[in-house]
Design a protein around this motif. Structure first.
Motif, PDB file in Angstrom:
ATOM      1  N   MET A  90      28.755   0.295  53.687  1.00  0.00           N
ATOM      2  CA  MET A  90      30.139   0.774  53.626  1.00  0.00           C
ATOM      3  C   MET A  90      31.157  -0.250  54.103  1.00  0.00           C
ATOM      4  N   TRP A  97      27.574  -7.098  50.141  1.00  0.00           N
ATOM      5  CA  TRP A  97      27.690  -5.690  49.718  1.00  0.00           C
ATOM      6  C   TRP A  97      26.806  -5.418  48.498  1.00  0.00           C
ATOM      7  N   ARG A 101      24.022  -2.646  48.483  1.00  0.00           N
ATOM      8  CA  ARG A 101      24.171  -1.490  47.587  1.00  0.00           C
ATOM      9  C   ARG A 101      22.946  -1.392  46.678  1.00  0.00           C
ATOM     10  N   ALA A 262      26.983   8.874  56.338  1.00  0.00           N
ATOM     11  CA  ALA A 262      27.534   9.195  55.010  1.00  0.00           C
ATOM     12  C   ALA A 262      26.797  10.366  54.393  1.00  0.00           C
ATOM     13  N   GLY A 263      25.496  10.453  54.648  1.00  0.00           N
ATOM     14  CA  GLY A 263      24.661  11.392  53.922  1.00  0.00           C
ATOM     15  C   GLY A 263      24.750  12.825  54.399  1.00  0.00           C
ATOM     16  N   ALA A 266      29.716  14.601  55.410  1.00  0.00           N
ATOM     17  CA  ALA A 266      30.662  15.106  54.407  1.00  0.00           C
ATOM     18  C   ALA A 266      30.093  16.330  53.696  1.00  0.00           C
ATOM     19  N   PRO A 330      38.675   5.239  51.565  1.00  0.00           N
ATOM     20  CA  PRO A 330      38.813   3.966  52.286  1.00  0.00           C
ATOM     21  C   PRO A 330      39.822   3.063  51.574  1.00  0.00           C
ATOM     22  N   ARG A 332      42.123   0.039  50.075  1.00  0.00           N
ATOM     23  CA  ARG A 332      41.817  -1.258  49.463  1.00  0.00           C
ATOM     24  C   ARG A 332      42.921  -2.227  49.891  1.00  0.00           C
ATOM     25  N   PRO A 391      37.101  13.406  45.178  1.00  0.00           N
ATOM     26  CA  PRO A 391      36.580  13.545  46.542  1.00  0.00           C
ATOM     27  C   PRO A 391      35.548  12.469  46.876  1.00  0.00           C
ATOM     28  N   PHE A 392      34.976  11.822  45.836  1.00  0.00           N
ATOM     29  CA  PHE A 392      33.968  10.795  46.078  1.00  0.00           C
ATOM     30  C   PHE A 392      34.535   9.391  45.853  1.00  0.00           C
ATOM     31  N   GLY A 393      35.851   9.239  45.859  1.00  0.00           N
ATOM     32  CA  GLY A 393      36.440   7.930  45.570  1.00  0.00           C
ATOM     33  C   GLY A 393      36.152   7.568  44.128  1.00  0.00           C
ATOM     34  N   GLY A 394      35.914   6.272  43.873  1.00  0.00           N
ATOM     35  CA  GLY A 394      35.631   5.906  42.487  1.00  0.00           C
ATOM     36  C   GLY A 394      35.413   4.427  42.321  1.00  0.00           C
ATOM     37  N   ARG A 397      32.923   0.921  44.253  1.00  0.00           N
ATOM     38  CA  ARG A 397      32.637   1.314  45.630  1.00  0.00           C
ATOM     39  C   ARG A 397      32.541   2.824  45.780  1.00  0.00           C
ATOM     40  N   CYS A 399      31.309   6.736  45.886  1.00  0.00           N
ATOM     41  CA  CYS A 399      30.224   7.284  46.702  1.00  0.00           C
ATOM     42  C   CYS A 399      28.876   7.154  46.000  1.00  0.00           C
ATOM     43  N   GLY A 401      26.252   8.694  46.984  1.00  0.00           N
ATOM     44  CA  GLY A 401      25.475   9.932  47.103  1.00  0.00           C
ATOM     45  C   GLY A 401      26.126  11.118  46.418  1.00  0.00           C
ATOM     46  N   ALA A 405      24.927  14.886  46.808  1.00  0.00           N
ATOM     47  CA  ALA A 405      25.753  15.855  47.526  1.00  0.00           C
ATOM     48  C   ALA A 405      26.038  17.091  46.667  1.00  0.00           C
TER      49      ALA A 405
HETATM   50  C1  HEM Z   1      30.304  16.068  49.781  1.00  0.00           C
HETATM   51  C2  HEM Z   1      29.686  14.982  50.218  1.00  0.00           C
HETATM   52  C3  HEM Z   1      30.233  13.587  50.163  1.00  0.00           C
HETATM   53  C4  HEM Z   1      31.540  13.161  50.039  1.00  0.00           C
HETATM   54  C5  HEM Z   1      32.791  14.014  49.905  1.00  0.00           C
HETATM   55  C6  HEM Z   1      31.499  11.710  50.038  1.00  0.00           C
HETATM   56  C7  HEM Z   1      32.621  10.908  49.894  1.00  0.00           C
HETATM   57  C8  HEM Z   1      32.590   9.531  49.876  1.00  0.00           C
HETATM   58  C9  HEM Z   1      33.752   8.691  49.707  1.00  0.00           C
HETATM   59  C10 HEM Z   1      35.180   9.187  49.512  1.00  0.00           C
HETATM   60  C11 HEM Z   1      33.342   7.407  49.741  1.00  0.00           C
HETATM   61  C12 HEM Z   1      34.220   6.159  49.577  1.00  0.00           C
HETATM   62  C13 HEM Z   1      34.320   5.856  48.102  1.00  0.00           C
HETATM   63  C14 HEM Z   1      35.318   4.787  47.742  1.00  0.00           C
HETATM   64  O1  HEM Z   1      35.669   3.961  48.615  1.00  0.00           O
HETATM   65  O2  HEM Z   1      35.778   4.747  46.574  1.00  0.00           O
HETATM   66  C15 HEM Z   1      31.914   7.410  49.945  1.00  0.00           C
HETATM   67  C16 HEM Z   1      31.145   6.286  50.051  1.00  0.00           C
HETATM   68  C17 HEM Z   1      29.787   6.299  50.277  1.00  0.00           C
HETATM   69  N1  HEM Z   1      28.980   7.422  50.314  1.00  0.00           N
HETATM   70 FE1  HEM Z   1      29.564   9.357  50.157  1.00  0.00          FE
HETATM   71  N2  HEM Z   1      30.216  11.298  50.176  1.00  0.00           N
HETATM   72  C18 HEM Z   1      29.409  12.402  50.259  1.00  0.00           C
HETATM   73  C19 HEM Z   1      28.033  12.420  50.357  1.00  0.00           C
HETATM   74  C20 HEM Z   1      27.238  11.301  50.434  1.00  0.00           C
HETATM   75  C21 HEM Z   1      25.792  11.324  50.496  1.00  0.00           C
HETATM   76  C22 HEM Z   1      24.940  12.596  50.463  1.00  0.00           C
HETATM   77  C23 HEM Z   1      25.379  10.022  50.598  1.00  0.00           C
HETATM   78  C24 HEM Z   1      24.003   9.470  50.684  1.00  0.00           C
HETATM   79  C25 HEM Z   1      22.924  10.137  50.421  1.00  0.00           C
HETATM   80  C26 HEM Z   1      26.565   9.192  50.587  1.00  0.00           C
HETATM   81  C27 HEM Z   1      26.565   7.808  50.651  1.00  0.00           C
HETATM   82  C28 HEM Z   1      27.692   7.017  50.563  1.00  0.00           C
HETATM   83  C29 HEM Z   1      27.664   5.557  50.680  1.00  0.00           C
HETATM   84  C30 HEM Z   1      26.440   4.690  50.955  1.00  0.00           C
HETATM   85  C31 HEM Z   1      28.982   5.108  50.493  1.00  0.00           C
HETATM   86  C32 HEM Z   1      29.489   3.660  50.539  1.00  0.00           C
HETATM   87  C33 HEM Z   1      29.472   3.067  49.133  1.00  0.00           C
HETATM   88  C34 HEM Z   1      29.954   1.611  49.086  1.00  0.00           C
HETATM   89  O3  HEM Z   1      30.811   1.212  49.877  1.00  0.00           O
HETATM   90  O4  HEM Z   1      29.445   0.886  48.215  1.00  0.00           O
HETATM   91  N3  HEM Z   1      27.673   9.990  50.471  1.00  0.00           N
HETATM   92  N4  HEM Z   1      31.466   8.715  50.007  1.00  0.00           N
END
Ligand code: HEM
Length: 467
Positions: A90, A97, A101, A262-263, A266, A330, A332, A391-394, A397, A399, A401, A405
């Motif tokens: 992250m 990265w 990743r 992260a896992g 959220a 996060p 930029r 909600p998961f960005g886009g 980078r 999410c 997961g 999720a």
């Molecule tokens: C409802 C559940 C979740 C929400 C709302 C969520 C949301 C997010 C958001 C907003 C980001 C940043 C994306 C961006 O910068 O564009 C992120 C990054 C990330 N999430 Fe999630 N997440 C969730 C569940 C999970 C789960 C279950 C995992 C792993 C099993 C996970 C692993 C990660 C990782 C590793 C990143 C960093 C990715 C990177 O920087 O390359 N997330 N998540």
């Protein structure tokens, strides 16, 4: 290229040195909404020395998140966040990265998620077996314990014993302190300053490290015995770089803490808001019961039911719209030569976008504060612009997961809602803005057992309230 003109407008005047920090720190969500309502979709403002451009329009957000790392890099969220997640995926940039990743991605790819689904349902069933008619629960606490158990079993290849409570408690403290630092002056304090909050964080991280080490050690021991479950920890322990070197102990630790944080956090938050919204909406809950009766006929769900559980999925999606755990993506940071909407962005400018603001915008979501899962049926969702729900960005980078999720939340809701109504007293909870968007005080619920009756479409549900 967006069709919507990109015209930055100066936002509210700030104080010398602090800029808009006091107004932002008092109520970040209200502040960001005011920027959109009073100034528009592209607003410049400042947080201490940081020059910020906030984006509220889906087209601009899509362009920002879809940009490559030559134009925008990920914001370094400061001392506290670094102290917790180290240099995990992250926080890293560039080649580092990409390598991290690519190590983590295979553990959460769809074929793996299909395998994990059984564990997700298993963990939820164990929880339902423990729940009792008429008992009171703290919803967030229950959902955290559940999603921690899921992460530890699926990604760490282990089961969580009572000893992991120490890890969970320390993580709670650490996440709270990181959140507080991110929305206050702490972000600008030099690393050597030790405030009481920073001391609490340091102590919590020490406990996190000890407990994570135990997981890693347990995995090493079972892998020596030939049992490498293909989970994240095994992959990290086996990974070699081009020169054949393994990850250092610190790198394995950082990835493990990142995935733990992260896992589970959220997902637990998203589930908590889902139960809250369901308990305010008897009709939606009745429709959920009808779907569960129809699709599952009293048995626990499996991965193959996921696609059939349309209404359950829509409920989760709508909860993620109204209460996106990540209230802000996060940020930029613009590099030399960066542009948006064809306009140059000065290097070093920080670009923000907030799901809270865009998800509650009547232009994309009519009657935006009402919980309406029907927005997400196949036909209706076509009128939602791409990237109005994020909600998961886009982009690159985004999410890792997201699929994990969504499947987890849907199957957990299906498993638990088949057996219980989670009744939360009708009220509008105050919000705490930290790493996640949490209720400020525990959301307490009374459990009411549901009896499955195939001849009856749904149980009546007495609760009512507002979101
Ligand atoms: C409802 C559940 C979740 C929400 C709302 C969520 C949301 C997010 C958001 C907003 C980001 C940043 C994306 C961006 O910068 O564009 C992120 C990054 C990330 N999430 Fe999630 N997440 C969730 C569940 C999970 C789960 C279950 C995992 C792993 C099993 C996970 C692993 C990660 C990782 C590793 C990143 C960093 C990715 C990177 O920087 O390359 N997330 N998540």
């Amino acid at each position: 290229m967006p069709t919507e003109p990109f015209r930055p407008v100066a936002g509210p005047r700030g104080l010398p040195l602090l800029g808009n920090l006091p107004s932002f720190g008092r109520d970040p969500l209200a502040f960001l909404e005011r920027l959109r309502d009073d100034f528009g979709d592209v607003v410049t403002w400042s947080l201490g020395p940081m020059r910020i451009v906030s984006l509220a329009h889906p087209e601009h957000i899509a362009e920002l998140l879809g940009s490559d790392e030559e134009r925008f890099e990920i914001f370094d969220a400061g001392w506290a966040f670094k102290r917790l997640v180290g240099n995990g995926v992250m926080r890293s940039q560039g080649a580092d990265w990409r390598r991290k990743r690519s190590l983590v991605t295979p553990t959460v790819r769809p074929s793996q998620v299909r395998r994990y689904a059984t564990t997700m349902v298993d963990c939820a069933t164990t929880l339902a077996d423990r729940w009792q008619e008429g008992s009171q629960i703290d919803v967030l606490r229950e959902m955290k314990q559940l999603s921690q158990r899921v992460v530890v079993r699926t990604l760490f290849g282990n089961d969580i014993g009572d000893q992991a409570q120490a890890l969970a408690d320390a993580m709670d403290v650490a996440e709270r302190e990181v959140g507080a630092e991110l929305r206050g002056i702490g972000l600008f304090l030099p690393p050597w300053v030790r405030t009481p909050a920073r001391r609490r964080l340091i102590n919590a991280v020490a406990t996190v490290d000890t407990e994570i080490d135990r997981f890693i050690h347990a995995r090493q021991v079972s892998a020596d015995g030939g049992d490498n479950g293909g989970d994240l920890l095994s992959r990290l322990l086996e990974a070699r770089d081009e020169a054949g070197r393994p990850l250092t102990a610190a790198e394995v630790r950082d990835e493990a803490v990142t995935l733990w944080t992260a896992g589970h956090a959220a997902t637990a938050t998203a589930l908590t808001w889902t139960w809250y919204l369901l308990s305010t909406s008897p009709d939606i809950r009745a429709q959920l019961a009808a779907e569960l009766n129809g699709v599952l006929d009293g048995r626990p769900p499996t991965y193959d039911d996921y696609e059939q559980l349309r209404w359950t999925q829509q409920i989760v999606r709508e909860a993620l719209r109204l209460y996106s755990p990540a209230w802000m993506i996060p940020p930029r940071v613009a590099r030399n030569g960066a542009t948006l909407g064809g306009i140059p962005i000065p290097a070093g400018t920080t670009l923000w976008c907030s799901p809270w603001v865009t998800h509650r915008d009547a232009r994309w979501f009519p009657d935006p504060t009402t919980f309406r899962p029907e927005r997400w049926d196949t036909h209706a969702q076509q009128s939602v612009p791409p990237q109005a729900w994020f909600p998961f960005g886009g982009g690159r980078r985004g999410c890792l997961g997201a699929r994990f999720a969504l499947v987890e939340a849907t199957l957990v809701v299906a498993t638990l809602a088949q057996r219980f109504h989670v009744d939360i007293a009708p009220h509008k909870p105050a919000l705490t803005v930290g790493l996640q968007l949490h209720p400020s005080t525990p959301l307490r619920a009374t459990l009411r057992a549901r009896s499955y009756r195939p001849d009856r479409p749904a149980d009546p549900a007495p609760a009512e309230g507002a979101n």
